[in-house]
Design a protein around this motif. Structure first.
Motif, short mmCIF file in Angstrom:
data_model
loop_
_atom_site.label_atom_id
_atom_site.label_comp_id
_atom_site.label_asym_id
_atom_site.label_seq_id
_atom_site.Cartn_x
_atom_site.Cartn_y
_atom_site.Cartn_z
N GLN A 1 -1.79 -6.52 10.74
CA GLN A 1 -1.54 -7.31 9.54
C GLN A 1 -2.47 -6.90 8.39
O GLN A 1 -2.04 -6.77 7.25
N ARG A 2 -3.73 -6.69 8.71
CA ARG A 2 -4.71 -6.45 7.65
C ARG A 2 -4.79 -5.00 7.19
O ARG A 2 -5.19 -4.74 6.06
N LEU A 3 -4.44 -4.07 8.06
CA LEU A 3 -4.46 -2.66 7.68
C LEU A 3 -3.09 -2.28 7.12
O LEU A 3 -2.35 -1.47 7.68
N ASP A 4 -2.78 -2.87 6.01
CA ASP A 4 -1.50 -2.67 5.34
C ASP A 4 -1.78 -2.56 3.84
O ASP A 4 -2.80 -3.06 3.34
N ALA A 5 -0.88 -1.91 3.13
CA ALA A 5 -1.12 -1.63 1.72
C ALA A 5 -1.40 -2.89 0.91
O ALA A 5 -2.26 -2.89 0.03
N GLY A 6 -0.71 -3.97 1.21
CA GLY A 6 -0.90 -5.21 0.46
C GLY A 6 -2.32 -5.74 0.56
O GLY A 6 -3.03 -5.86 -0.44
N PRO A 7 -2.78 -6.09 1.78
CA PRO A 7 -4.14 -6.62 1.91
C PRO A 7 -5.23 -5.64 1.50
O PRO A 7 -6.32 -6.07 1.10
N LEU A 8 -4.96 -4.35 1.60
CA LEU A 8 -5.99 -3.35 1.29
C LEU A 8 -6.04 -3.00 -0.19
O LEU A 8 -6.99 -2.35 -0.63
N SER A 9 -5.05 -3.40 -0.95
CA SER A 9 -5.01 -3.04 -2.36
C SER A 9 -5.84 -3.99 -3.22
O SER A 9 -6.12 -5.12 -2.83
#
Length: 300
Positions: free
Chosen positions: A21-29
């Motif tokens: 869930q957290r290693l995704d473009a949304g949370p990481l951007s």
């Protein structure tokens, strides 16, 4: 009755889901968009493998103070991100030069060296973002303490400093005490930090934190010595990575100094000490007891 294998499997599932869930473009951007190739490399180095032992220690230490597993998960994910970053960088040609990790190509083989370096950098940075998030713990003072603890365990006086000592030892050699110091830093410091972070989440008093810190130090020594034994005795297929590399690279280990049987005897002594550190906690620490025993008996 406590079931270690059910607990480790449940923890691994929770960590895999949390990292996914957290290693995704949304949370990481933010403030800019995370690069797709970087995100993919971070996921390659973090997902679909690993026993998730460090988040398990966070979970088990927190459980002593009646925290649910979901209450300690975010801190466990932060520790695991640091661990995964360290593996990505460890595997680089300038470090251990490994092609295989968890049965798959290492990140620099699947992508390239520059991307692997940046993926590790990003995982390390994101770990501290997780600890600073109010979702990790409602008390900002606790969150600050968690950040400081992970920084200490992973920095120049901990994991990274131990890696530097390991490199120096390849050139100049080690005494037995120096090997122990290096291993306590390179491997043990993050294991110790995992236990302490779980205890801090649970509001451990100074006496309890001291006892759990001593357990964490012993557990770290046990894990590393077991790893050195497996490097001699286990197959690459069982380990999911190359074995026999310590001797091939001229690395000095306690196995090399003590011999295989001497190392096994020392491992038993360390585990006995780890268990003794938990005597005041009663059945609440059965998880940590089982993990210490598992460190000594694991086959990969």
């Amino acid at each position: 009755m406590y079931d270690f294998f059910a607990d480790i499997a449940d923890c691994a599932r929770a960590v895999e889901a949390g990292l996914t869930q957290r290693l995704d473009a949304g949370p990481l951007s933010g403030p800019g968009p995370a690069a797709a190739r970087l995100v993919a490399a971070m996921r390659h180095g973090s997902l679909e493998g690993g026993k998730r032992l460090r988040p398990l220690l966070v979970r088990q230490a927190a459980a002593i103070f009646n925290l649910r597993s979901d209450q300690s998960l975010q801190a466990g994910l932060a520790v695991e991100m640091v661990h995964c970053y360290s593996l990505i960088h460890d595997d680089l040609p300038a470090m251990d030069d490994d092609d295989l990790r968890r049965g798959r190509p290492t990140v620099h083989k699947a992508y390239d060296e520059a991307t692997a370096i940046l993926a590790g950098d990003a995982l390390l940075t994101q770990a501290f973002a997780l600890l600073a998030d109010p979702a990790c713990h409602p008390d900002p003072a606790i969150r600050i303490a968690l950040v400081a603890e992970l920084a200490a365990g992973s920095g120049a006086g901990g994991m990274v400093g131990g890696q530097m000592r390991d490199i120096e030892g390849e050139k100049g050699g080690f005494s037995g005490d120096e090997i122990s110091t290096m291993q306590a830093m390179k491997t043990g410091a993050l294991i110790r930090a995992s236990v302490r972070i779980g205890a801090m989440l649970g509001g451990a008093d100074p006496r309890a934190l001291s006892a759990l810190s001593a357990y964490g130090e012993a557990a770290g020594r046990a894990f590393q010595l077991a790893d050195d034994i497996l490097d001699v005795t286990a197959s690459p297929q069982a380990m999911g990575k190359a074995t026999g590399k310590d001797a091939g690279m001229g690395k000095q280990t306690l196995v090399g100094q003590l011999g295989l049987e001497g190392a096994r005897a020392r491992l038993d002594e360390i585990v006995t000490h780890a268990l003794a550190c938990l005597r005041t906690f009663g059945p609440r620490a059965d998880g940590l007891r089982a993990t210490a025993r598992y460190f000594a008996s694991r086959e990969n």
